[in-house]
Design a protein around this motif. Structure first.
Motif, PDB file in Angstrom:
ATOM      1  N   SER A 162      28.173 123.688  59.273  1.00  0.00           N
ATOM      2  CA  SER A 162      27.125 124.717  59.291  1.00  0.00           C
ATOM      3  C   SER A 162      27.162 125.604  58.056  1.00  0.00           C
ATOM      4  N   GLU A 178      32.578 127.337  55.065  1.00  0.00           N
ATOM      5  CA  GLU A 178      33.573 127.772  56.038  1.00  0.00           C
ATOM      6  C   GLU A 178      34.862 128.126  55.318  1.00  0.00           C
ATOM      7  N   ALA A 238      37.357 128.326  50.584  1.00  0.00           N
ATOM      8  CA  ALA A 238      36.017 128.088  51.118  1.00  0.00           C
ATOM      9  C   ALA A 238      35.635 126.635  50.866  1.00  0.00           C
ATOM     10  N   GLY A 246      31.225 123.105  55.355  1.00  0.00           N
ATOM     11  CA  GLY A 246      31.444 122.614  56.707  1.00  0.00           C
ATOM     12  C   GLY A 246      30.150 122.157  57.340  1.00  0.00           C
ATOM     13  N   THR A 293      40.255 127.637  60.993  1.00  0.00           N
ATOM     14  CA  THR A 293      38.980 127.536  60.295  1.00  0.00           C
ATOM     15  C   THR A 293      37.991 128.511  60.911  1.00  0.00           C
ATOM     16  N   GLY A 294      37.109 129.073  60.075  1.00  0.00           N
ATOM     17  CA  GLY A 294      36.085 129.983  60.585  1.00  0.00           C
ATOM     18  C   GLY A 294      35.079 130.315  59.507  1.00  0.00           C
ATOM     19  N   SER A 295      34.215 131.262  59.790  1.00  0.00           N
ATOM     20  CA  SER A 295      33.178 131.644  58.829  1.00  0.00           C
ATOM     21  C   SER A 295      33.735 132.586  57.769  1.00  0.00           C
ATOM     22  N   TYR A 304      38.895 127.832  55.388  1.00  0.00           N
ATOM     23  CA  TYR A 304      40.014 127.082  55.968  1.00  0.00           C
ATOM     24  C   TYR A 304      41.296 127.704  55.448  1.00  0.00           C
TER      25      TYR A 304
END
Length: 314
Positions: free
Chosen positions: A254, A257, A249, A252, A278-280, A259
């Motif tokens: 927002s 995130e 984690a 990012g 990459t994402g939430s 990775y």
């Protein structure tokens, strides 16, 4: 506050006991009385390579049996040893804060990986480590290795090997980080899915205990290992397959995130397929699933199948 002690099942190795004492300490701080119950597993009594005796799941089966037949109330696993398929009647109630999951080199004379001469003997019992080390093309000789941390480090001290590759997390929990000569860059060697993390299992029906153990759960660690283990499951690769994955984690644009980087490599080092995503944090499972499909599209399935076939022939 529990009225009777919680029986915590653990393997008897020094590392497993250290991990169990850590969890017991966390639970004691929350007001629970805990007693350790030592369980011998098939992996503890066999000297054969793990991929020949059923993979690292052999360390888990006996603990799960003890849970299901009521001899213990909870069990602590090294999460990289835990099969990705769920076990009927059991739940992964907590993933505590994760130790540094990277691999490390423990070499003679303080050497780093790039310092090792051609032909240097490097010990590991992991096809994943073997595959990635061979892919680096350093000309080192990989030597199969089993045994506890002291046994492995002793091979270097005694001059049998020039170096061994181990998990940093285990050495940290045992207070043996002074043996490390280099922490390996994940760009070179990615750790095993779940490495450095602990998994605490209990019976699904013990809802009060499930809730109590939830206090030990770390959301970032759980998201990371969920992505890694989902990737492993979609690849249909066992715990001993030459698959590496490392999710973390990070802040990012927002917020937090996830990775993740992953590799599937041929054991002889001839093929190495690497991808990242990459994402939430909330989408950890989907991130792992999507990345696995990207790896499969690049031929990872054939690499995993070949590695499985080779281990059965040995």
């Amino acid at each position: 506050m529990t009225t009777t002690p919680l029986r915590l099942g653990t393997r008897r190795s020094a590392l497993a006991m250290a991990q169990a004492r850590y969890v017991a300490g966390r639970l004691s701080a929350l007001g629970h009385e805990v007693e350790l119950v030592e369980i011998t597993t098939k992996g503890d009594v066999s000297a054969a390579p793990l991929d020949r005796i059923g993979g690292t799941g052999v360390f888990v089966a006996a603990l799960r049996e003890a849970l299901l037949d009521g001899r213990v109330d909870l069990a602590v696993h090294s999460l990289k040893d835990l099969p990705t398929a769920p076990a009927d009647g059991l739940v992964l109630a907590a993933v505590p804060e994760r130790e540094d999951p990277r691999d490390v080199l423990c070499a003679r004379d303080g050497l780093k990986l790039s310092d090792l001469p051609v032909g240097a003997r490097v010990g590991t019992g992991s096809p994943r480590r073997e595959a990635q080390l061979r892919a680096l093309g350093l000309g080192i000789e990989i030597v199969g290795l089993r045994g506890n941390v002291d046994t492995r480090l002793g091979k270097v001290t005694d001059g049998v090997l020039d170096a061994v590759v181990l998990a940093r997390a285990g050495l940290s929990r045992l207070g043996r980080l002074d043996s490390v000569t280099e922490v390996l860059d994940p760009m070179q060697v990615l750790p095993a899915p779940g490495q450095g993390a602990l998994g605490i299992e209990c019976r699904t029906a013990d809802t009060t205990l499930v809730e109590a153990l939830g206090a030990l759960d770390d959301s970032a660690a759980r998201a990371a290992v969920t992505a890694e283990r989902t990737l492993l499951a979609v690849l249909e690769a066992g715990c001993t397959a030459p698959v590496g994955a490392y999710a973390e984690a990070a802040e990012g644009d927002s917020g937090l995130e996830l990775y993740i980087r992953a590799v599937v490599a041929a054991r002889d080092g001839s093929v190495s397929i690497r991808k990242s995503a990459t994402g939430s944090l909330g989408g950890a499972e989907q991130i792992g699933r999507d990345l696995a499909h990207e790896l499969l599209a690049d031929g990872a399935g054939a690499v995993v199948d070949a590695a499985g076939a080779a281990s059965k022939e040995e």
